[in-house]
Design a protein around this motif. Structure first.
Motif, PDB file in Angstrom:
ATOM      1  N   TYR A 150      48.254 119.235  24.516  1.00 32.97           N
ATOM      2  CA  TYR A 150      49.419 119.829  25.166  1.00 32.97           C
ATOM      3  C   TYR A 150      48.982 120.801  26.263  1.00 32.97           C
ATOM      4  CZ  TYR A 150      51.531 118.605  20.619  1.00 32.97           C
ATOM      5  OH  TYR A 150      51.953 117.952  19.484  1.00 32.97           O
ATOM      6  N   ARG A 192      48.268 114.809  14.750  1.00 30.26           N
ATOM      7  CA  ARG A 192      49.635 114.591  14.282  1.00 30.26           C
ATOM      8  C   ARG A 192      49.698 113.823  12.972  1.00 30.26           C
ATOM      9  NH1 ARG A 192      52.988 112.099  19.126  1.00 30.26           N
ATOM     10  NH2 ARG A 192      54.593 112.125  17.523  1.00 30.26           N
ATOM     11  N   ASN A 223      49.664 116.830   9.970  1.00 28.83           N
ATOM     12  CA  ASN A 223      50.448 118.072  10.065  1.00 28.83           C
ATOM     13  C   ASN A 223      49.585 119.310  10.274  1.00 28.83           C
ATOM     14  OD1 ASN A 223      52.845 116.674   9.603  1.00 28.83           O
ATOM     15  ND2 ASN A 223      52.564 116.783   7.399  1.00 28.83           N
ATOM     16  N   PRO A 225      47.994 122.527  12.180  1.00 23.17           N
ATOM     17  CA  PRO A 225      48.573 123.400  13.202  1.00 23.17           C
ATOM     18  C   PRO A 225      47.902 123.181  14.549  1.00 23.17           C
ATOM     19  CG  PRO A 225      47.047 124.626  11.835  1.00 23.17           C
ATOM     20  CD  PRO A 225      47.156 123.263  11.221  1.00 23.17           C
ATOM     21  N   LEU A 226      48.584 123.601  15.601  1.00 18.99           N
ATOM     22  CA  LEU A 226      47.993 123.519  16.928  1.00 18.99           C
ATOM     23  C   LEU A 226      46.806 124.460  17.046  1.00 18.99           C
ATOM     24  CD1 LEU A 226      50.520 121.932  17.829  1.00 18.99           C
ATOM     25  CD2 LEU A 226      50.529 123.308  19.902  1.00 18.99           C
ATOM     26  N   HIS A 227      45.774 123.967  17.700  1.00 17.28           N
ATOM     27  CA  HIS A 227      44.639 124.805  18.059  1.00 17.28           C
ATOM     28  C   HIS A 227      44.728 125.066  19.561  1.00 17.28           C
ATOM     29  CE1 HIS A 227      42.128 124.479  14.338  1.00 17.28           C
ATOM     30  NE2 HIS A 227      42.985 123.509  14.141  1.00 17.28           N
TER      31      HIS A 227
END
Lengths: 114, 113
Positions: free
Chosen positions: B33, B96, B99, B101-103
């Motif tokens: 992202y 994804r 599940n 978390p975003l890093h």
């Protein structure tokens, strides 16, 4: 569509006092909830997350949060804060409809003073 | 080893220039992202790629173009920079399938003069 509301933009607190940072969300499907911390001039660090299971989630640095589905809240708490906890705190939500991208609240600035 | 690395850390440039920000992750994640953090600290998603395929493209001027040569890299190219593009840009990645978390990377502070 999902959204996140952090009710307090700034929270001043004295060292060793307890603190609660409030977060409410809205979503039409099951959500995953997160709290991130951002220290000055740094990136974001995960404090804790709720994916499923126990509604009381413990994270790093003594923080915890409770998922309350009926009140659509995920408030962050710490029983005794330190000066070093001064930072920006972000609540975030994701769900499958958003492609699991994080949707952030506007942040709460925690200022801990002696 | 840095999990999500962005370069450069600071970028100062003049209006009208074209610049790129690079992002690499060594976590084996399948999704990356770009987020923009404005002067009020608000974080807003810009783009998302899953296995090199664009899956999220928020309302962003078409002067911004993401490029993902492989699933470990997601670069951001910005044409004709404007004053309002000044912000901190964060790259992030996630797996994804589990599940996780975003890093986040440490951010690139872009200043347009």
């Amino acid at each position: 569509a999902q959204s996140v509301t952090q009710l307090d933009s700034q929270v001043p607190v004295f060292e060793e006092a307890p603190v609660e940072l409030r977060c409410n969300y809205s979503s039409s499907v099951s959500v995953y909830l997160f709290w991130y911390v951002q220290y000055p001039n740094q990136g974001l660090q995960l404090l804790l997350k709720y994916l499923s299971g126990s509604t009381l989630v413990k994270g790093i640095n003594g923080f915890e949060a409770e998922f309350n589905k009926s009140q659509t809240s995920f408030h962050l708490r710490k029983p005794s804060v330190h000066i070093s906890d001064t930072a920006e705190y972000f609540c975030a939500v994701s769900d499958r409809n958003s492609g699991y991208a994080l949707n952030f609240g506007k942040g709460t600035s925690l200022l801990v003073t002696p | 080893d840095t999990a999500v690395s962005q370069t450069p850390k600071y970028l100062v440039t003049q209006m009208g220039n074209d610049k790129s920000i690079k992002c690499e992750q060594n976590l084996g994640h399948d999704t990356m992202y770009w987020y923009k953090q404005d002067s009020k600290k608000f974080l807003k998603i810009m783009f998302s790629y899953n296995n090199k395929e664009l899956i999220i493209n928020e309302t962003v001027p078409n002067r911004f173009s993401p490029k993902s040569p492989d699933k470990a890299h997601l670069n951001l190219h910005i044409n004709s920079l404007e004053l309002g593009d000044s912000a901190v840009y964060f790259c992030a990645s996630v797996d994804r399938t589990n599940n996780s978390p975003l890093h986040f990377g440490n951010g690139t502070r872009l200043t347009v003069t």
